[in-house]
Write a protein that holds these residues in place. Structure first.
Motif, short mmCIF file in Angstrom:
data_model
loop_
_atom_site.label_atom_id
_atom_site.label_comp_id
_atom_site.label_asym_id
_atom_site.label_seq_id
_atom_site.Cartn_x
_atom_site.Cartn_y
_atom_site.Cartn_z
N GLU A 68 0.83 -1.20 0.00
CA GLU A 68 0.00 0.00 0.00
C GLU A 68 0.87 1.26 0.00
N GLU A 117 -4.31 1.04 -2.46
CA GLU A 117 -4.96 0.60 -1.23
C GLU A 117 -5.48 -0.82 -1.42
N LYS A 167 -8.14 -3.79 -0.03
CA LYS A 167 -9.36 -4.02 0.74
C LYS A 167 -9.82 -5.46 0.52
N ASP A 172 -4.55 -6.62 3.94
CA ASP A 172 -3.62 -5.52 4.21
C ASP A 172 -2.16 -5.93 3.96
#
Length: 296
Positions: A11, A16, A18, A46
């Motif tokens: 990230e 990002e 998810k 993550d």
């Protein structure tokens, strides 16, 4: 698009991960739109592990509509599906929005490193001004008057500008008239920029317009620090002086009449970093660490 390459770097300001689509996904879309744009990978943990996501016939359209319906102005993301080892990952591409900020449920977010941060009212106002090609310092300063300006400082600036040839001011030109020509005084009121450049000694025209300099021995131990006030011209010179004081220099004998000074940080780079920071922020923190110089 190489999914493995994206996962490898993790990230960032523009990427990002998810595991599922939810309200936090919309917040990330808003944060990217308020910055340089970015990409959201749905179906990835993550830590960058692909968990995959189940999607139906109308899933992508439903997600796109949720982003549009919950954002103001409306964002229209580009959505596509990638497959990796039998698992599906949804890629949501969010372009930078031209007029900022974009909000979700009345809240604005910005991207800081690899996380989303809620913006305060000052940040929202400044971002909007910048996106429309304006700046807060061009507006008349509320509660201030010409009495807050040091006209002798303006005269010194005029003399230096004439000598350098950068400005064609008259020899005995009135300082207020010069400020009006430069749009630093409007309708008899000084702008914020005028006050930051030419305020009287001992007066802080804007409370947060200071530079806080610090020298760090490690991540937590500060061995020298200084809070610098005054006009922006004065702040730049004093900040550069602080850096010089805390920067190692060696003297090299070259056979010339004068020895050569070799600084850990090039002095021109130091000046450029300080000037850029002062010109673009109300509050600037200058931190020196062993082997590095950092502007916060």
């Amino acid at each position: 698009m190489n999914l493995q390459s994206l996962l490898k770097y993790g990230e960032s300001e523009t990427l990002e991960f998810k595991e599922k689509f939810d309200d936090r996904t919309v917040e990330s879309a808003v944060a990217f739109a308020n910055a340089k744009g970015g990409m959201i990978l749905i179906g990835v943990s993550d830590k960058g592990n692909i968990s995959g996501v189940d999607i139906g016939k109308e899933t992508l359209a439903k997600w796109a509509n949720q982003v549009s319906d919950k954002t103001e102005p409306q964002l229209i993301p580009e959505i596509e599906v990638l497959e990796f080892e039998g698992k599906k990952v949804v890629v949501v591409n969010v372009p930078e929005y031209p007029i900022k900020p974009v909000s979700v449920r009345g809240r604005c977010f910005k991207r800081v490193n690899n996380s989303n941060r809620s913006m305060n009212s000052q940040e929202i106002a400044e971002m909007h001004l910048q996106s429309t090609g304006m700046s807060w310092d061009r507006f008349p300063a509320a509660g201030k008057s010409l009495e807050d300006l040091d006209l002798e400082k303006v005269r010194r600036y005029i003399r230096k500008a004439r000598v350098s040839g950068r400005k064609g001011f008259g020899e005995d030109e009135d300082p207020i008239r010069v400020l009006e020509k430069m749009e630093l005084v409007k309708d008899g009121k000084p702008t914020w920029a005028a006050g930051l450049l030419f305020c009287k000694d001992g007066r802080r025209f804007l409370s947060q317009a200071v530079i806080h300099c610090g020298r760090f021995k490690d991540q937590t131990l500060v061995i020298d620090d200084r809070l610098i006030e005054g006009t922006l011209f004065e702040q730049v010179e004093e900040a550069i002086g602080f850096v010089r004081k805390n920067t190692s220099v060696k003297f090299v004998m070259t056979g010339k009449p004068e020895r050569e000074e070799v600084w850990d940080y090039p002095l021109e780079a130091i000046r450029e970093a300080v000037v850029n920071a002062v010109c673009h922020r109300d509050y600037t923190a200058l931190a020196l660490r062993s082997g590095s110089m950092k502007m916060n």
